[in-house]
Design an enzyme around this catalytic site. Structure first.
Site, PDB file in Angstrom:
ATOM      1  N   THR A  35       1.052  -0.126   6.729  1.00 26.08           N
ATOM      2  CA  THR A  35       0.949  -1.059   5.609  1.00 26.08           C
ATOM      3  C   THR A  35       0.979  -2.463   6.182  1.00 26.08           C
ATOM      4  OG1 THR A  35       1.950  -1.742   3.511  1.00 26.08           O
ATOM      5  CG2 THR A  35       3.462  -0.963   5.208  1.00 26.08           C
ATOM      6  N   GLY A  36       0.450  -3.403   5.430  1.00 24.33           N
ATOM      7  CA  GLY A  36       0.422  -4.782   5.907  1.00 24.33           C
ATOM      8  C   GLY A  36      -0.995  -5.250   6.150  1.00 24.33           C
ATOM      9  N   GLY A  94      -4.301  -5.321   7.243  1.00 20.58           N
ATOM     10  CA  GLY A  94      -5.095  -4.216   7.760  1.00 20.58           C
ATOM     11  C   GLY A  94      -5.928  -4.535   8.986  1.00 20.58           C
ATOM     12  N   THR A 144       0.893  -1.161   0.000  1.00 21.05           N
ATOM     13  CA  THR A 144       0.000   0.000   0.000  1.00 21.05           C
ATOM     14  C   THR A 144       0.915   1.189   0.000  1.00 21.05           C
ATOM     15  OG1 THR A 144      -1.831  -0.978   1.214  1.00 21.05           O
ATOM     16  CG2 THR A 144      -1.462   1.359   1.587  1.00 21.05           C
ATOM     17  N   ARG A 187     -14.586  -6.750   1.421  1.00 17.15           N
ATOM     18  CA  ARG A 187     -13.625  -6.553   2.520  1.00 17.15           C
ATOM     19  C   ARG A 187     -12.921  -5.198   2.394  1.00 17.15           C
ATOM     20  NH1 ARG A 187      -7.911  -5.379   2.969  1.00 17.15           N
ATOM     21  NH2 ARG A 187      -7.199  -6.189   4.946  1.00 17.15           N
ATOM     22  N   VAL A 188     -12.846  -4.478   3.480  1.00 19.02           N
ATOM     23  CA  VAL A 188     -12.114  -3.211   3.509  1.00 19.02           C
ATOM     24  C   VAL A 188     -11.074  -3.316   4.621  1.00 19.02           C
ATOM     25  CG1 VAL A 188     -12.295  -0.745   4.020  1.00 19.02           C
ATOM     26  CG2 VAL A 188     -14.033  -1.847   2.598  1.00 19.02           C
ATOM     27  N   GLY A 189      -9.868  -2.885   4.321  1.00 17.69           N
ATOM     28  CA  GLY A 189      -8.787  -2.959   5.312  1.00 17.69           C
ATOM     29  C   GLY A 189      -8.630  -1.656   6.077  1.00 17.69           C
ATOM     30  N   ASP A 190      -7.430  -1.441   6.556  1.00 22.22           N
ATOM     31  CA  ASP A 190      -7.148  -0.262   7.374  1.00 22.22           C
ATOM     32  C   ASP A 190      -6.930   1.004   6.558  1.00 22.22           C
ATOM     33  OD1 ASP A 190      -4.800  -1.548   6.345  1.00 22.22           O
ATOM     34  OD2 ASP A 190      -3.623  -0.121   7.503  1.00 22.22           O
TER      35      ASP A 190
HETATM   36  C1  SD4 Z   1      -5.018  -3.669   3.601  1.00 23.72           C
HETATM   37  N1  SD4 Z   1      -3.179  -2.504   4.592  1.00 23.72           N
HETATM   38  O1  SD4 Z   1      -5.910  -3.601   2.770  1.00 23.72           O
HETATM   39  C2  SD4 Z   1      -3.752  -2.907   3.341  1.00 23.72           C
HETATM   40  C3  SD4 Z   1      -2.853  -3.717   2.494  1.00 23.72           C
HETATM   41  C4  SD4 Z   1      -1.422  -3.386   2.634  1.00 23.72           C
HETATM   42  O2  SD4 Z   1       0.783  -3.964   2.428  1.00 23.72           O
HETATM   43  O3  SD4 Z   1      -1.021  -2.414   3.144  1.00 23.72           O
HETATM   44  N2  SD4 Z   1      -0.535  -4.202   2.251  1.00 23.72           N
HETATM   45  O4  SD4 Z   1      -5.100  -4.359   4.615  1.00 23.72           O
END
Ligand code: SD4
Length: 342
Positions: free
Chosen positions: A253-254, A256, A202, A230-233
């Site tokens: 990032t990562g 979420g 991200t 689905r929605v992340g952070d």
């Molecule tokens: C998510 N944080 O949708 C985002 C994906 C992401 O490195 O950052 N990936 O969860």
């Protein structure tokens, strides 16, 4: 005592929100004479593709432009990059084959805008900015967000490239939704992994402009082959991004879900308010994730990146492999290997 109905009838709700929105937008930027501006302007962003994104942001910052414009321009670069399969056009689809994008933006006044699960629009960061600037709301999602974008002159496009479609079809063969650690680094390696192993990346970007004002932006196609809806952070203010012009900004990032559970970016900023350095604040936030889910934390990646009001920056991740790009007067294309717990 004024009851709710009378309050609504009096129109106070509408006039208050519209009034405060207008006055915030037209306020002059804050100025903190006691803050050091020696490290400004500066822009930092997540992952290796942050280098190119920072350069676009720098075009704004070096000419005395506003941090908000810089972060928007900056993250538009990976949004438009068809080779980038984790942000914007060309992003991996969800498990039903739809590319859905999430983004948010926050300025020096604490204004923020966000969109989630948007289809067929490339520059969702600009849609998020328009939500912030043209509506009394913070967040629009799905078809409503797309409708708002179209009404405001954004063009509808097919975001699914043949490459991402191919990777999705590969993934469908096994269809196992399992994030693999540090997939980011392998994306550009000669030994490319099969489609089902690409999972996250991200862009989160933070900038401090020559006037000493902070803004941030975050945009993503989310976890590859995620569940539909689905929605992340990343579009969640406080989770994927948070900026407080008195203190600093942070982005994540990562995976979420873990960032949302700990309201990660807000936590990093609040730790900086308590006196933590950007790096120590990020480390503490990562440790909070471990504390909540010690076993899971070993198997996933989460990285935080932070910038304070003095232009000092730092990061921390769960796993090795996280990198971030820094761009300032001295050097415009620095890529730094982030520290990690494991
Ligand atoms: C998510 N944080 O949708 C985002 C994906 C992401 O490195 O950052 N990936 O969860």
């Amino acid at each position: 005592m004024i009851n709710r109905r009378a309050f609504l009838k009096s129109g106070l709700v509408g006039s208050l929100s519209i009034g405060s929105f207008t006055s915030l937008s037209s306020m002059a930027p804050f100025n903190y004479p006691n803050r050091s501006k020696k490290n400004a302007p500066i822009v930092i962003s997540t992952w290796d593709f942050g280098v190119a994104a920072n350069l676009a942001a720098w075009e704004v910052l070096k000419n005395g432009g506003r941090a908000l414009d810089a972060v928007e321009q900056g993250v538009m670069v990976p949004e438009a990059d068809l080779k980038n399969q984790t942000v914007g056009k060309g992003g991996f689809p969800d498990r039903d084959g739809y590319v859905t994008l999430d983004a948010c933006i926050m300025d020096e006044f604490g204004n923020c805008g966000s969109v989630a699960a948007v289809e067929n629009i490339t520059h969702v960061i600009s849609v998020a900015r328009q939500v912030m600037e043209k509506t009394p709301h913070v967040m629009l999602v799905g078809v409503g967000a797309r409708q708002f974008a179209l009404e405001n002159g954004f063009k509808e496009e097919n975001l699914l490239t043949p490459e991402s479609e191919k990777a999705w079809k590969e993934w469908l063969k096994e269809g196992e939704y399992k994030p693999i650690i540090n997939i980011e680094n392998q994306r550009f390696s000669p030994n490319k992994l099969p489609g089902n192993q690409y999972n996250h990346d991200t862009i989160g970007m933070l900038a401090l402009d020559a006037n000493g004002n902070l803004s941030g932006a975050c945009t993503t196609s989310g976890m590859a082959f995620k569940m539909r809806g689905r929605v992340g952070d990343s579009p969640i203010i406080g989770a994927g991004l948070y900026v407080d012009n008195e203190i600093g900004g942070a982005t994540a990032t990562g995976v979420g879900e873990e960032v949302i559970r700990t309201v990660g970016s807000f936590l990093v900023v609040e730790l900086m308010r308590q006196g933590y350095s950007p790096e120590d604040a990020c480390k503490e936030a990562v440790e909070r994730i471990i504390k909540k889910k010690p076993e899971k934390a070993k198997e996933i990646q989460v990285g935080f990146l932070a910038l304070n009001k003095n232009g000092e920056y730092g990061s921390y991740a769960l796993q090795q492999g996280f990198s971030y790009a820094v761009c300032n007067q001295e050097k415009q294309d620095t890529l730094i290997k982030g520290k990690s717990i494991y």
